[in-house]
Design an enzyme around this catalytic site. Structure first.
Site, mmCIF file in Angstrom:
data_model
loop_
_atom_site.group_PDB
_atom_site.id
_atom_site.type_symbol
_atom_site.label_atom_id
_atom_site.label_comp_id
_atom_site.label_asym_id
_atom_site.label_seq_id
_atom_site.Cartn_x
_atom_site.Cartn_y
_atom_site.Cartn_z
ATOM 1 N N GLU A 129 0.853 -1.181 0.000
ATOM 2 C CA GLU A 129 0.000 0.000 0.000
ATOM 3 C C GLU A 129 0.892 1.235 0.000
ATOM 4 O O GLU A 129 1.866 1.259 0.757
ATOM 5 C CB GLU A 129 -0.911 0.050 1.233
ATOM 6 C CG GLU A 129 -1.947 1.148 1.112
ATOM 7 C CD GLU A 129 -2.958 1.170 2.281
ATOM 8 O OE1 GLU A 129 -2.796 0.385 3.233
ATOM 9 O OE2 GLU A 129 -3.885 1.974 2.205
ATOM 10 N N GLY A 269 2.576 2.493 10.830
ATOM 11 C CA GLY A 269 2.311 1.717 12.049
ATOM 12 C C GLY A 269 2.210 0.230 11.777
ATOM 13 O O GLY A 269 2.860 -0.582 12.430
ATOM 14 N N MET A 271 0.238 -2.855 8.695
ATOM 15 C CA MET A 271 -0.430 -3.021 7.407
ATOM 16 C C MET A 271 -1.306 -4.262 7.402
ATOM 17 O O MET A 271 -0.890 -5.338 7.825
ATOM 18 C CB MET A 271 0.648 -3.101 6.316
ATOM 19 C CG MET A 271 0.109 -3.252 4.926
ATOM 20 S SD MET A 271 -0.921 -1.819 4.445
ATOM 21 C CE MET A 271 -2.101 -2.633 3.393
ATOM 22 N N GLU A 306 -5.740 -3.111 12.537
ATOM 23 C CA GLU A 306 -5.385 -3.951 11.373
ATOM 24 C C GLU A 306 -6.344 -5.128 11.262
ATOM 25 O O GLU A 306 -6.751 -5.499 10.173
ATOM 26 C CB GLU A 306 -3.944 -4.449 11.475
ATOM 27 C CG GLU A 306 -2.895 -3.352 11.629
ATOM 28 C CD GLU A 306 -3.035 -2.220 10.641
ATOM 29 O OE1 GLU A 306 -3.450 -2.467 9.502
ATOM 30 O OE2 GLU A 306 -2.753 -1.062 11.024
ATOM 31 N N HIS A 309 -9.629 -4.153 9.713
ATOM 32 C CA HIS A 309 -9.556 -3.930 8.265
ATOM 33 C C HIS A 309 -9.973 -5.177 7.480
ATOM 34 O O HIS A 309 -10.314 -5.070 6.308
ATOM 35 C CB HIS A 309 -8.132 -3.577 7.853
ATOM 36 C CG HIS A 309 -7.841 -2.105 7.801
ATOM 37 N ND1 HIS A 309 -8.692 -1.195 7.226
ATOM 38 C CD2 HIS A 309 -6.759 -1.387 8.220
ATOM 39 C CE1 HIS A 309 -8.154 0.018 7.305
ATOM 40 N NE2 HIS A 309 -6.988 -0.070 7.901
#
Ligand code: 0A1
Ligand code: ZN
Length: 882
Positions: A129, A269, A271, A306, A309
């Site tokens: 990303e 931080g 992913m 995370e 997500h």
């Protein structure tokens, strides 16, 4: 047809969005992994949507072979440039195979495939990303191209004993040449930015988890051998986050394995790669000796973020990068809700609002201001901002507040089912939330499109003869770059009215049939609106924007007496804290204006002294600790133009000194009482107590410097937790106490070889509020533990200095600016994202008083004149100078 000349940086516009002309339904990747040179073979199964030549993104790839439908292409059959590959002969249903070579060990940008740690024993990992996948292979590297990934990793088994990729394992074996292979298949179509692999020497901890739906999942956290013992807390936090998401959003995990990997070399931080989250070690590793209470909280928050997500980001991803806040704003909000449930909700809200005011408001008020959904970008990496994340979360919070918990859940259920497996837009989210509840939420879209922080003014008028209280609310947003005109936005204003004895009044809103209780939400949708409360016995004190119900600045001519009343009687922790902050800000305004009026300062000190001295059993010690601090220098500095950061700092010091002196005599006894019950425990009450103890110690150093310094030194030496040790060290350094040097020296030796701990040591010294801090930073940059290659080190030393030292960075002679400018040029050559982030420390340069402004401009020009600047840094500089 090969042309490697760089093209000018194009601006990408939301208005120009078109669905992809080509899709990749399936991709098979084979990696021949090695540290210096990795060969990537990619087979793309193509689908043509529009009659256009196939274009694939690709950067810094050495093309070795290319074939289409099994036939090698001649150099005339494709076009290669610095941005990618164009293949006019591709047809719907074609299979393109490319083989490229990349150089992980030389990848200092930490985007794409790179090496973490040393050449001989470090491990390989990826970060894709936003646009890192194009640094791995040729591909339509955009989030609306969802493909199924089959990934085969091939590597020397001794050098790369652990091989991981997203999805699920699909076989391993040994190749004829003795290397090992491992294959992974991800059944969920995903965009390229969620691809990940990891290979190298890693240890793991593992835990079995059964989802609410009954799926057996193996949770695995990987780290290098010396760090694996620090992964247990993250594992606990992960389990808590998974249970919470099942319970609160009905979302379950969807693969058999959930991998998490810690690295010391990471730009951000963490992913959320599908099935293979990668974490900056700073947000994963914890142990009772070296982790502070705040850090435990951050780890839990990032682990949850995370994990969340997986639904808000992965199962439903973004159509294009303009929609970044669709996944980030929503996921930050989910993370915040989770944290509020895990700890004190009031403290959580204080943290959130503090971050918004310190980081997002300045961004929104400066040249880098952009809407939560930007309309254009040249470097998307620069839009991972507080506006997209934190303001984005506030917008979701407003929507959730508008609906209420049950209806919000109905809306998110619809969103998750309707868009599962899709690349969605912010309109899609608002439509689902609205349609599930027969509501039109589209007016809130304006919040996503308009940059700048609205300023709401309130005027209260009480008419004793009619017993009416009229509240006039008005909103106004200052122009921002490219948006001279602003529209009014829907602003929910939660409020309560207090009587002068601290009681909350029942509210009768004109036009409403009955009392609306003792709290209500006013919807401000026009530029100005009037709200009339009836049956009000006496002039009330309004508590406005309770819980920070909208991300706005607030102007209400409250008297110090009224604010003190709220500080004393507000029942909600956040609002109580906020009243204190407003009161301290009023004290600052008076000082800044050189006024003799000390009424605000006196009211702040006297009320806090009362609260401090009273039986505090009902007041959370952590909340009290936060109440005993003035707003940050950044918040105070935003109140008046032009900005002289040193003067702001001095005024802030005067305010906190006054409080310390007012509390003076009661501080030692309270300190000792708090200290006596220290057990080193990590539960919430122990953490709250430590927070207050740290605050009291800092005040003691102000009230009685020699006595306070001696206590701090003792606390430093005898500390059972890093929280206590660091609080003592920080207090000594900030106060410039004589003992500071000795403690710093001890700390450096004690934690040698522990980079995450030494980062705290770098940051403390970088933030010491003196002009001499610059010389200290220069010296520390030569410490063997420091490296310009490592983003954590750069942020700990240079970031802390540039963002957190109002006196040292902003030296009037410009030496602080000049020093950071020089480092920026060096960092940019290594890691553009890291440089761009540091450069934002100049974002308020235009507000500086003339001498500093000229010096900052000179430093910016110096950077600009440097040739070969990265796109990321060039973009930040250009926008700051517009
Ligand atoms: N999506 C991640 C943050 C992230 C963004 C960009 C990165 O590299 C440029 C890395 C991570 C998150 O929100 O957690
Ligand atoms: Zn995120």
């Amino acid at each position: 047809m090969n042309d490697s000349a760089a093209q000018p940086d194009a601006t990408v516009r939301l208005a120009d969005y078109r669905p992809p002309a080509w899709r990749v339904r399936r991709v098979e990747l084979v990696f021949d992994l090695a540290v210096d040179a990795t060969v990537v073979t990619a087979r793309l199964h193509l689908q043509c949507e529009r009659d256009e030549p196939l274009h694939l993104d690709g950067e810094e790839l050495e093309l070795l072979d290319i074939s289409l439908d099994g036939r090698a292409l001649a150099a005339t059959e494709y076009r290669l440039d610095a941005r990618g590959l164009t293949i006019p002969g591709a047809r719907d249903g074609s299979m393109l195979e490319t083989r490229v070579r990349i150089a992980p060990a030389q990848n200092t940008a930490l985007s794409g495939l790179y090496l973490s740690g040393s050449h001989d024993s470090g491990f390989l990992l990826t970060q894709c990303e936003a646009q890192g996948f194009r640094r791995i292979t040729f591909f339509p590297d955009r989030p609306d191209v969802l493909a199924q990934y089959t990934v085969t990793l091939r590597a020397d088994a001794a050098r790369f004993p652990v091989l991981l990729a997203g999805g699920g394992p699909d076989g391993t074996g040994t190749l004829p040449d003795g290397r090992r292979w491992a294959r992974f298949v991800d059944p969920y179509p995903k965009p390229s930015y969620l691809f990940a692999l990891v290979a190298g020497h890693l240890e793991k901890i593992e835990r079995a988890y059964r989802t609410a739906e009954g799926r057996e999942v193996s949770l695995r956290i990987y780290a290098e051998a010396d760090a694996i013992d620090g992964c247990g807390y993250a594992m606990d936090a992960l389990e808590r986050a998974m249970r919470w998401d099942e319970r609160v959003y009905g979302r379950n995990y969807d693969l058999a394995i959930f991998n998490v990997v810690a690295t010391h070399d990471f730009n951000m931080g963490a992913m959320e790669n599908k099935g293979l989250n990668i974490f900056n070690a700073k947000y994963l590793l914890a142990d009772p000796e070296t982790t502070t209470d705040d850090e435990y909280r951050h780890i839990e928050a990032v682990i949850a973020h995370e994990y969340f997500h997986n639904w808000s980001g992965n199962r439903i991803t973004c159509r294009d990068w303009f929609q970044l806040s669709l996944k980030e704003g929503f996921t930050v909000f989910r993370e915040q809700q989770f944290c509020a449930d895990m700890q004190s909700a009031a403290l959580q809200r204080i943290d959130e609002v503090g971050t918004l005011r310190r980081v997002q408001f300045p961004e929104d008020a400066g040249p880098l201001a952009h809407p939560v959904r930007p309309a254009e970008y040249t470097a998307i990496d620069n839009f991972y901002t507080a506006t997209v994340y934190e303001k984005g979360a506030e917008l979701v919070r407003m929507l959730a507040g508008r609906l209420g918990a049950l209806r919000f859940r109905r809306g998110t259920d619809l969103y998750f089912t309707r868009h599962d497996g899709q690349a969605a837009t912010i309109e899609d989210l608002l439509a689902a939330l609205g349609e599930a509840n027969d509501l039109d939420l589209s007016p809130y879209l304006a919040w996503y499109a308009q940059a700048g922080t609205p300023c709401v003014t309130a005027q209260g008028d009480y008419d004793a003869s009619t017993r009416r209280y009229t509240l006039t609310l008005a909103q106004q947003t200052a122009p921002t770059a490219g948006q001279p005109e602003k529209s009014p936005l829907p602003i929910p204003v939660r409020l309560a009215l207090f009587a002068c004895d601290g009681r909350r009044l029942p509210l009768h809103l004109q036009g409403e049939p009955a009392s609306v209780g003792d709290e209500c939400v006013l919807e401000l949708t026009q530029r100005e609106q009037r709200f009339v409360f009836t049956d009000v016995d006496a002039r009330p004190v309004p508590s406005l924007l309770r819980g920070f119900s909208a991300p706005v600045q607030w102007q209400y001519a409250c008297s110090p007496r009224e604010l003190a009343l709220l500080l004393r009687y507000e029942s909600e922790g956040y609002d109580r804290w906020n009243a204190g902050q407003q009161l301290a800000a009023a004290a600052y305004d008076a000082l800044h204006a050189g006024a003799q009026d000390r009424s605000a300062l006196d009211a702040w000190c006297a009320t806090l002294a009362d609260l401090f001295e009273a039986d505090t059993a009902q007041l959370d010690p952590a909340l009290l600790a936060d109440m005993l601090a003035a707003p940050s220098a950044i918040e105070l500095g935003a109140r008046h133009d032009p900005l002289d950061p040193e003067r702001v700092h001095a005024a802030r010091e005067a305010i906190e000194d006054a409080l310390a002196i007012r509390l003076g005599e009661v501080l030692p006894a309270r300190y000792h009482a708090l200290r006596q019950s220290e057990s080193g425990a990590l539960d919430a009450p122990a953490q709250a107590r430590r927070r207050l103890q740290g605050r009291v110690l800092a005040l003691l150093l102000r009230a009685d410097p020699p006595f306070g310094a001696a206590l701090a030194m003792k606390q430093y030496e005898q500390a059972q937790t890093m929280t206590d040790r660091l609080a003592a060290l920080a207090a000594l350094v900030r106060a410039g106490a004589a003992q500071a040097e000795q403690a710093l020296h001890d700390f450096r030796a004690r934690y040698d070889g522990k980079p995450l701990v030494l980062d705290k040591w770098f940051a403390l010294q970088a933030q010491a509020p003196t002009r001499e801090a610059l010389a200290r930073v220069q010296l520390l940059a030569d410490d063997p533990a420091f490296s310009l290659h490592n983003p954590n080190r750069v942020q700990a030393l240079l970031g802390a200095f540039a963002r957190g030292n109002p006196v040292g960075f902003h030296r009037p002679d410009g030496a602080g600016y000049h020093y950071i400018a020089d480092r920026l040029i060096e960092i940019d050559a290594l890691n553009p994202q890291n440089a761009a982030r540091l450069a934002k420390a100049f974002e308020s340069w235009h507000r500086l008083e003339p001498q500093r402004r000229a010096a900052a401009l000179l430093a910016l020009r110096e950077i600009e004149s440097h040739s070969g600047m990265s796109r990321d840094l060039a973009d930040i500089l250009a926008r700051m100078r517009d």
